[in-house]
Write a protein that holds these residues in place. Sequence first.
Motif, PDB file in Angstrom:
ATOM      1  N   LEU A  10       0.687  -1.090   0.071  1.00  0.00           N
ATOM      2  CA  LEU A  10      -0.124   0.183   0.050  1.00  0.00           C
ATOM      3  C   LEU A  10       1.008   1.273   0.049  1.00  0.00           C
ATOM      4  CD1 LEU A  10      -2.793   1.402   0.172  1.00  0.00           C
ATOM      5  CD2 LEU A  10      -2.535   1.106   2.774  1.00  0.00           C
ATOM      6  N   GLY A  11       1.721   1.353   0.911  1.00  0.00           N
ATOM      7  CA  GLY A  11       2.916   2.431   0.884  1.00  0.00           C
ATOM      8  C   GLY A  11       3.460   2.818  -0.267  1.00  0.00           C
ATOM      9  N   GLN A  12       4.295   1.451  -1.019  1.00  0.00           N
ATOM     10  CA  GLN A  12       4.642   1.718  -2.328  1.00  0.00           C
ATOM     11  C   GLN A  12       3.673   2.178  -3.398  1.00  0.00           C
ATOM     12  OE1 GLN A  12       5.826  -2.312  -3.086  1.00  0.00           O
ATOM     13  NE2 GLN A  12       7.505  -2.283  -1.702  1.00  0.00           N
ATOM     14  N   GLN A  13       2.662   2.069  -3.488  1.00  0.00           N
ATOM     15  CA  GLN A  13       1.444   2.372  -4.623  1.00  0.00           C
ATOM     16  C   GLN A  13       1.332   4.029  -4.255  1.00  0.00           C
ATOM     17  OE1 GLN A  13       0.521   0.767  -7.291  1.00  0.00           O
ATOM     18  NE2 GLN A  13       2.378  -0.256  -6.699  1.00  0.00           N
ATOM     19  N   LEU A  14       0.921   4.404  -2.891  1.00  0.00           N
ATOM     20  CA  LEU A  14       0.734   5.572  -2.357  1.00  0.00           C
ATOM     21  C   LEU A  14       1.757   6.569  -2.794  1.00  0.00           C
ATOM     22  CD1 LEU A  14      -1.122   5.236   0.934  1.00  0.00           C
ATOM     23  CD2 LEU A  14      -2.171   5.653  -1.355  1.00  0.00           C
ATOM     24  N   LYS A  15       3.299   5.924  -2.709  1.00  0.00           N
ATOM     25  CA  LYS A  15       4.262   6.946  -3.000  1.00  0.00           C
ATOM     26  C   LYS A  15       4.381   6.929  -4.575  1.00  0.00           C
ATOM     27  CE  LYS A  15       9.185   6.919  -2.420  1.00  0.00           C
ATOM     28  NZ  LYS A  15      10.291   6.483  -1.886  1.00  0.00           N
ATOM     29  N   LEU A  16       4.004   6.078  -5.304  1.00  0.00           N
ATOM     30  CA  LEU A  16       4.132   6.108  -6.808  1.00  0.00           C
ATOM     31  C   LEU A  16       3.004   6.991  -7.236  1.00  0.00           C
ATOM     32  CD1 LEU A  16       5.226   4.893  -9.524  1.00  0.00           C
ATOM     33  CD2 LEU A  16       3.355   3.203  -9.258  1.00  0.00           C
ATOM     34  N   LEU A  17       1.851   6.919  -6.555  1.00  0.00           N
ATOM     35  CA  LEU A  17       0.814   7.702  -7.076  1.00  0.00           C
ATOM     36  C   LEU A  17       1.204   9.048  -6.685  1.00  0.00           C
ATOM     37  CD1 LEU A  17      -2.269   5.601  -6.102  1.00  0.00           C
ATOM     38  CD2 LEU A  17      -1.681   6.260  -8.359  1.00  0.00           C
TER      39      LEU A  17
END
Length: 82
Positions: A10-17
């Motif tokens: 989740l954290g990785q995807q939020l950072k990417l977004l």
Amino acid sequence: MFYITDTQSLGQQLKLLRKQTRLSQGDLALRAGLSRTAIQAIEKGKETYQLDTLLKVLQILNVRMGIDHPLLKANVDAKLTD
């Protein structure tokens, strides 16, 4: 589609977004009413943040989360045929 299975993903995807929307951690924090440290912790996958905090961040990044479960799908399909 990317499935989020834990706080790290989740954290990785939020950072990417966040990066794709050209927001700095500070900008996102300001818009969400959080500290930059809170955004950093979310992006690192720390499990200390409440759901309402996460929902604020997702709303700013224009992300919708859903629950995919066979029983829920069966209920929706049943309502469509009633």
